[in-house]
Every structure is written in C-alpha cells, then in structure tokens.
Write a protein that holds these residues in place. Structure first.
Motif, PDB file in Angstrom:
ATOM      1  N   PHE A  26       0.825  -1.203   0.000  1.00 18.31           N
ATOM      2  CA  PHE A  26       0.000   0.000   0.000  1.00 18.31           C
ATOM      3  C   PHE A  26       0.862   1.257   0.000  1.00 18.31           C
ATOM      4  CE2 PHE A  26      -2.662   3.339   1.790  1.00 18.31           C
ATOM      5  CZ  PHE A  26      -3.835   3.175   1.068  1.00 18.31           C
ATOM      6  N   GLN A  27       1.978   1.227   0.716  1.00 15.63           N
ATOM      7  CA  GLN A  27       2.884   2.381   0.746  1.00 15.63           C
ATOM      8  C   GLN A  27       3.413   2.707  -0.645  1.00 15.63           C
ATOM      9  OE1 GLN A  27       3.912   4.510   3.352  1.00 15.63           O
ATOM     10  NE2 GLN A  27       2.159   3.593   4.404  1.00 15.63           N
ATOM     11  N   ARG A  28       3.470   1.699  -1.523  1.00 10.66           N
ATOM     12  CA  ARG A  28       3.911   1.913  -2.906  1.00 10.66           C
ATOM     13  C   ARG A  28       3.053   2.949  -3.610  1.00 10.66           C
ATOM     14  NH1 ARG A  28       2.520  -0.214  -8.089  1.00 10.66           N
ATOM     15  NH2 ARG A  28       0.667  -1.063  -7.104  1.00 10.66           N
ATOM     16  N   LEU A  29       1.786   3.061  -3.198  1.00 11.36           N
ATOM     17  CA  LEU A  29       0.863   4.005  -3.842  1.00 11.36           C
ATOM     18  C   LEU A  29       1.281   5.460  -3.643  1.00 11.36           C
ATOM     19  CD1 LEU A  29      -2.635   2.401  -3.099  1.00 11.36           C
ATOM     20  CD2 LEU A  29      -1.180   2.126  -5.109  1.00 11.36           C
ATOM     21  N   ARG A  30       2.179   5.712  -2.680  1.00  9.42           N
ATOM     22  CA  ARG A  30       2.723   7.057  -2.515  1.00  9.42           C
ATOM     23  C   ARG A  30       3.557   7.457  -3.728  1.00  9.42           C
ATOM     24  NH1 ARG A  30       2.695   9.135   2.803  1.00  9.42           N
ATOM     25  NH2 ARG A  30       2.228   7.634   4.448  1.00  9.42           N
ATOM     26  N   ARG A  31       4.010   6.436  -4.480  1.00 13.34           N
ATOM     27  CA  ARG A  31       4.902   6.691  -5.617  1.00 13.34           C
ATOM     28  C   ARG A  31       4.211   6.415  -6.950  1.00 13.34           C
ATOM     29  NH1 ARG A  31       7.383   3.540  -1.982  1.00 13.34           N
ATOM     30  NH2 ARG A  31       7.504   1.735  -3.356  1.00 13.34           N
ATOM     31  N   ILE A  32       2.869   6.379  -6.910  1.00 16.36           N
ATOM     32  CA  ILE A  32       2.066   6.198  -8.124  1.00 16.36           C
ATOM     33  C   ILE A  32       1.197   7.438  -8.310  1.00 16.36           C
ATOM     34  CG2 ILE A  32       0.326   4.801  -9.307  1.00 16.36           C
ATOM     35  CD1 ILE A  32       2.846   3.234  -8.906  1.00 16.36           C
ATOM     36  N   SER A  33       1.402   8.174  -9.389  1.00 16.14           N
ATOM     37  CA  SER A  33       0.631   9.410  -9.597  1.00 16.14           C
ATOM     38  C   SER A  33      -0.826   9.084  -9.895  1.00 16.14           C
ATOM     39  CB  SER A  33       1.231  10.232 -10.739  1.00 16.14           C
ATOM     40  OG  SER A  33       1.244   9.483 -11.940  1.00 16.14           O
ATOM     41  N   GLN A  34      -1.715   9.889  -9.365  1.00 18.00           N
ATOM     42  CA  GLN A  34      -3.153   9.692  -9.566  1.00 18.00           C
ATOM     43  C   GLN A  34      -3.564   9.991 -10.998  1.00 18.00           C
ATOM     44  OE1 GLN A  34      -5.615   8.621  -7.661  1.00 18.00           O
ATOM     45  NE2 GLN A  34      -7.448   9.423  -8.630  1.00 18.00           N
ATOM     46  N   MET A  35      -2.931  10.984 -11.606  1.00 25.01           N
ATOM     47  CA  MET A  35      -3.380  11.452 -12.912  1.00 25.01           C
ATOM     48  C   MET A  35      -2.317  11.321 -14.004  1.00 25.01           C
ATOM     49  SD  MET A  35      -5.616  14.838 -11.908  1.00 25.01           S
ATOM     50  CE  MET A  35      -5.967  15.157 -13.631  1.00 25.01           C
ATOM     51  N   GLY A  36      -1.475  10.318 -13.888  1.00 22.46           N
ATOM     52  CA  GLY A  36      -0.491  10.072 -14.936  1.00 22.46           C
ATOM     53  C   GLY A  36       0.389  11.273 -15.205  1.00 22.46           C
ATOM     54  N   LEU A  37       0.421  11.718 -16.461  1.00 19.11           N
ATOM     55  CA  LEU A  37       1.268  12.846 -16.861  1.00 19.11           C
ATOM     56  C   LEU A  37       0.495  14.160 -16.957  1.00 19.11           C
ATOM     57  CD1 LEU A  37       3.374  11.037 -19.605  1.00 19.11           C
ATOM     58  CD2 LEU A  37       4.217  11.871 -17.416  1.00 19.11           C
ATOM     59  N   SER A  38      -0.656  14.231 -16.303  1.00 21.70           N
ATOM     60  CA  SER A  38      -1.463  15.447 -16.376  1.00 21.70           C
ATOM     61  C   SER A  38      -0.746  16.654 -15.784  1.00 21.70           C
ATOM     62  CB  SER A  38      -2.810  15.249 -15.662  1.00 21.70           C
ATOM     63  OG  SER A  38      -3.627  14.360 -16.385  1.00 21.70           O
ATOM     64  N   TYR A  39       0.293  16.422 -14.975  1.00 27.28           N
ATOM     65  CA  TYR A  39       1.023  17.553 -14.406  1.00 27.28           C
ATOM     66  C   TYR A  39       1.770  18.337 -15.487  1.00 27.28           C
ATOM     67  CZ  TYR A  39       5.028  14.299 -14.508  1.00 27.28           C
ATOM     68  OH  TYR A  39       5.996  13.403 -14.890  1.00 27.28           O
ATOM     69  N   LEU A  40       1.916  17.759 -16.683  1.00 24.29           N
ATOM     70  CA  LEU A  40       2.508  18.498 -17.796  1.00 24.29           C
ATOM     71  C   LEU A  40       1.552  19.584 -18.304  1.00 24.29           C
ATOM     72  CD1 LEU A  40       4.181  15.612 -19.847  1.00 24.29           C
ATOM     73  CD2 LEU A  40       5.287  17.263 -18.331  1.00 24.29           C
ATOM     74  N   VAL A  41       0.279  19.447 -17.940  1.00 26.12           N
ATOM     75  CA  VAL A  41      -0.737  20.446 -18.290  1.00 26.12           C
ATOM     76  C   VAL A  41      -1.093  21.283 -17.064  1.00 26.12           C
ATOM     77  CG1 VAL A  41      -3.031  20.840 -19.266  1.00 26.12           C
ATOM     78  CG2 VAL A  41      -1.702  18.819 -19.957  1.00 26.12           C
ATOM     79  N   TYR A  42      -1.389  20.578 -15.961  1.00 27.42           N
ATOM     80  CA  TYR A  42      -1.768  21.226 -14.706  1.00 27.42           C
ATOM     81  C   TYR A  42      -0.649  20.994 -13.692  1.00 27.42           C
ATOM     82  CZ  TYR A  42      -6.286  21.048 -17.041  1.00 27.42           C
ATOM     83  OH  TYR A  42      -7.299  21.170 -17.953  1.00 27.42           O
ATOM     84  N   PRO A  43       0.210  21.983 -13.460  1.00 26.15           N
ATOM     85  CA  PRO A  43       1.409  21.796 -12.622  1.00 26.15           C
ATOM     86  C   PRO A  43       1.142  21.274 -11.216  1.00 26.15           C
ATOM     87  CG  PRO A  43       1.528  23.871 -13.817  1.00 26.15           C
ATOM     88  CD  PRO A  43       0.142  23.346 -14.033  1.00 26.15           C
ATOM     89  N   GLY A  44      -0.068  21.505 -10.704  1.00 25.49           N
ATOM     90  CA  GLY A  44      -0.368  21.055  -9.347  1.00 25.49           C
ATOM     91  C   GLY A  44      -0.791  19.598  -9.251  1.00 25.49           C
ATOM     92  N   ALA A  45      -0.988  18.958 -10.388  1.00 25.65           N
ATOM     93  CA  ALA A  45      -1.547  17.596 -10.389  1.00 25.65           C
ATOM     94  C   ALA A  45      -0.493  16.528 -10.097  1.00 25.65           C
ATOM     95  CB  ALA A  45      -2.236  17.316 -11.721  1.00 25.65           C
ATOM     96  N   HIS A  46       0.145  16.660  -8.952  1.00 25.73           N
ATOM     97  CA  HIS A  46       1.161  15.686  -8.536  1.00 25.73           C
ATOM     98  C   HIS A  46       0.656  14.781  -7.412  1.00 25.73           C
ATOM     99  CE1 HIS A  46       4.847  16.592 -10.768  1.00 25.73           C
ATOM    100  NE2 HIS A  46       4.481  17.859 -10.755  1.00 25.73           N
ATOM    101  N   HIS A  47      -0.649  14.770  -7.177  1.00 29.91           N
ATOM    102  CA  HIS A  47      -1.173  13.940  -6.100  1.00 29.91           C
ATOM    103  C   HIS A  47      -1.111  12.467  -6.480  1.00 29.91           C
ATOM    104  CE1 HIS A  47      -4.366  15.056  -8.816  1.00 29.91           C
ATOM    105  NE2 HIS A  47      -5.232  14.214  -8.280  1.00 29.91           N
ATOM    106  N   THR A  48      -1.221  11.613  -5.475  1.00 33.29           N
ATOM    107  CA  THR A  48      -0.955  10.187  -5.662  1.00 33.29           C
ATOM    108  C   THR A  48      -2.164   9.306  -5.377  1.00 33.29           C
ATOM    109  OG1 THR A  48      -0.267   9.869  -3.361  1.00 33.29           O
ATOM    110  CG2 THR A  48       1.425  10.603  -4.925  1.00 33.29           C
ATOM    111  N   ARG A  49      -2.021   8.047  -5.778  1.00 31.22           N
ATOM    112  CA  ARG A  49      -3.048   7.051  -5.475  1.00 31.22           C
ATOM    113  C   ARG A  49      -3.188   6.857  -3.966  1.00 31.22           C
ATOM    114  NH1 ARG A  49      -6.826   5.751  -9.300  1.00 31.22           N
ATOM    115  NH2 ARG A  49      -5.897   6.613 -11.180  1.00 31.22           N
ATOM    116  N   PHE A  50      -2.127   7.061  -3.220  1.00 30.52           N
ATOM    117  CA  PHE A  50      -2.172   6.937  -1.761  1.00 30.52           C
ATOM    118  C   PHE A  50      -3.164   7.951  -1.184  1.00 30.52           C
ATOM    119  CE2 PHE A  50      -0.871   7.969   2.530  1.00 30.52           C
ATOM    120  CZ  PHE A  50      -0.530   6.742   3.087  1.00 30.52           C
ATOM    121  N   GLN A  51      -3.040   9.209  -1.615  1.00 27.26           N
ATOM    122  CA  GLN A  51      -3.933  10.251  -1.124  1.00 27.26           C
ATOM    123  C   GLN A  51      -5.386   9.950  -1.484  1.00 27.26           C
ATOM    124  OE1 GLN A  51      -1.074  12.963  -3.196  1.00 27.26           O
ATOM    125  NE2 GLN A  51      -1.851  14.451  -1.749  1.00 27.26           N
TER     126      GLN A  51
END
Length: 409
Positions: A34-59
């Motif tokens: 489950f801790q691995r989900l801290r290192r899995i992005s929720q929205m893939g590469l969407s941060y290339l469009v929306y800079p704040g979109a770095h949240h994770t599956r853990f959150q």
C-alpha cells in the motif's frame, strides 16, 4: 523500541483531519504494497498540463476511506443495517480498490502487464493480503467482487455514484485548479439511502447528483482528455513499446530489475502468479522516469527521440476532430516526416498516428442512479431531473485525433 500508535490521523488538504478507524486498516496502510501508492501518480502525466496535479493514489485511497466512514454513519443513522464486520469490509475494500495500479496509473495500464486491468491486480493483492492477515479481508473481497449478499455495499465501492468517483472528482479538481469538477461530496453522501437492497438518493439530493454528473462530463473533456496530457501518455506508451522491441532484438537497455523483467517477459492474465505480483509491487513512477532519463541517450533514434520529448516536454502536435481523420491527409503527414527524419514506415508510426477517445457521462443501462419519489418509488435521475437531458448525458461522445511532430517553419 518505541511502538507506533495504532490509530493515527492524516491531515488531508480537502477533508481536513482523517482518522484511521481500526488496527486492521492501520496495518494495511503500513504494508509495503500500500505504501507503494505514494509513488504512483493519480493522474499520470497530467502535471505536464496542470502543474499542481502531482497527487498520488495513496492520497486518493485515504480520501475514499474517509468518505466511506461518512457514508456508513449516514446510512446507519437512517437505520440501514450494516454490521461491524461489513463496516470493516467496506473500509478495506475501498482502501484497496486501486492498489493494483501500476506506474502512472491508467496511462500504462496495459503496457507493462498486457491485457490485465488494475482491478484484477487489485483483487490479487487483496487475496494475498487476506492470507497475510488471516482471513480478515474475506468480507472486503466479497464486497469488492460484488458477491456479498447485500448488493448496496458493492454499489458504495463500485457504481455510477460510488465513493471512488466522489473522491477523485473533488481531489482532481482541487489539484488541477479546474473548478468545474468540484462537487459537494458531503451533500451527496448525506442524501444516500437504501431501498430494497439498492443504493438510492433522496429527492432533496437530485441537484447535487445533477452537479456530480455534469462535473464528471466536464472533467473528462477538460482534464482527463486534455490534448496535451493525451499526447504525452501516448508517447509514454510508445516508449515502453519501442524499448520492448529493442530488448527482443538483443540490445541492452539500463533500467530497474523489476521493469526489465516485465519488458523481457510477456506476462498476461493467464500466467500472472504471486511471484509476478511481488515483482510488480516493486514498480512505481520512479522506475519509469529513471529509465526514460537514461534511454534518451540511446543510440536508437526512435527511443531517444521519444524519451527526450517527454523529459523536455517537447511533445507531438495533436489535432482533435469530431469526425474521423482523413486518410489521405494522414498518409501525407506520414510520408512528409518519413523523409524529414529518414525513417521507415514502421518507425514513423511512433510519431505519426491516430486514435479515438470516448466519453459517456452516464449509462442508463448500468446500475442506474435512482431517486426516491414522494410515493416511495424510485426513478432514474435523468427522468426525474428537469436539467439533465437523457440524450446528452447518455450519449457516447466520440472524438478522433491525429498526432505528428511539429512542422518546421
């Protein structure tokens, strides 16, 4: 040795303080899978469009657990029978519903393990954890699979108005800054009820459901299918595809052992074992980004170019149309860039290609969202609503796109 407190609190930017309800949930969160989900992005590469979109599956998973706690409280207050065992099962099922996601979530779902959905891998994880925790997840697994006798419990985990969607819409809206996706999850949950083993919404909640469906429709077109994010994810898929081809030819590529294993071995649903699950559990976004940084120096032009495009955000151009891409125009672009880059017809397919995207806000043929009428009978939300159009909400909207390198001026 100081022992950790079993019931800790998370401070979430969306919901505030989130309590861990019991020791089983605490131990599941602490598990390395489950801790691995801290290192899995929720929205893939969407941060290339929306800079704040770095949240994770853990959150996201922690947020879902919080909303599920709220849902249980609401339903019990309305005298819906949910036993203590079912309550724990709901928390565990929603907490682990996305544990099977690989690097960059949906973007690479079928690139590392072919033809295996994240839901299937999530189930494998849950079954493995059930052995580890002496059968404590049996009810959670039955709810997750839709096999538990009380069907409304499964609807809370997986339906067209489930806890998963309530969190990801609100969370993705928050981190992208796209206000159109923001929904009132508290209001929606407060209007839930159960009639005849079916999860329903009370009449006073119809406006919140309307907002929820419209928000989902907007978020898909404005965020999840944003043209820049779309082309970035296509490039990411092509990077793995090209790397696999080069390895099959006997060429050497540096990357983590776990990634190299899946690159060299064709693992599918039929031969996905617990050993493969353990190796899969070593993968996260870091493996992919590290590999891309190294592969941009590859002697293979295709792989090198694809990787440098992603690293430097020098992406392909993309055109999205309401009608299918003109075949003659597509061939013309292909031939142009074949000459410009001196590539074969197959090699240019990594840079000039077409695709289709589809969006359906609501499916009236699948687990309807039903509203309770004054007479106690239920009616589909689209039929009950004065704002929603059945044609608009249920229509499968299809768009077509073509990607190609940017033309030199």
């Amino acid at each position: 040795m100081i022992k950790s407190k079993k019931l800790e609190i998370f401070n979430d930017p969306i919901y505030g303080l989130i309590n861990i309800p019991n020791t089983l949930v605490f131990d599941l969160i602490q598990d390395s899978s489950f801790q691995r989900l801290r290192r899995i992005s929720q929205m893939g590469l969407s941060y290339l469009v929306y800079p704040g979109a770095h949240h994770t599956r853990f959150q996201h998973a922690i947020g879902c657990m919080y909303l599920m706690q709220h849902a249980v409280q609401v339903l019990r207050a309305k005298e819906v029978d949910i036993t203590d065992d079912e309550e724990v099962g709901l928390y565990c099922a929603i907490l682990l519903h996305d544990i099977g996601h690989g690097p960059f979530s949906h973007a690479m779902e079928h690139s590392i393990v072919e033809g295996v959905s994240h839901e299937h891998i999530s189930l494998l994880y849950m079954e493995s954890l059930n052995k580890k925790f002496n059968g404590s997840l049996t009810t959670a697994i039955e709810i997750f699979k839709g096999e538990y006798p009380k069907k409304f419990l499964n609807h809370l985990v997986s339906s067209q108005l489930d806890i998963d969607r309530l969190d990801y819409l609100k969370r993705d809206s928050f981190y992208t800054g796209v206000a159109e996706g923001n929904i009132n999850s508290d209001r929606l949950l407060s209007t839930l009820n159960v009639i005849g083993d079916e999860l329903v919404v009370e009449r006073k909640g119809i406006y919140s459901v309307e907002k929820f469906l419209m928000a989902r429709r907007f978020m898909y077109w404005q965020v999840y299918f944003h043209k820049t994010g779309l082309v970035a994810e296509e490039l990411l898929v092509n990077v793995l595809k090209r790397a696999k081809e080069l390895l099959a030819r006997g060429e050497e590529l540096n990357c983590s052992d776990a990634l190299l294993f899946f690159m060299k071995n064709k693992i599918s649903k039929s031969n996905f074992t617990e050993e493969h699950l353990a190796i899969f559990g070593q993968l996260d976004d870091v493996d992919i980004l590290s590999a891309i940084k190294q592969w941009q120096n590859s002697s293979d032009f295709v792989l090198s170019k694809l990787c440098s495009m992603l690293i430097n955000r020098e992406l392909l151009h993309i055109k999205i149309k309401n009608n299918p891409i003109d075949e003659e125009k597509f061939e013309r672009y292909k031939n142009h860039f074949m000459k410009e880059y001196n590539l074969s017809e197959y090699e240019i397919s990594y840079f000039v290609f077409t695709g289709v995207i589809q969006n359906q806000a609501y499916n009236q043929k699948k687990q309807n969202i039903n509203i309770i009428r004054e007479n106690g009978k239920t009616i589909d939300v689209v039929k009950a609503s004065e704002q929603l159009s059945s044609k608009t909400m249920s229509k499968i909207s299809t768009k077509y796109y073509m990607c190609y390198p940017k033309l030199k001026v």
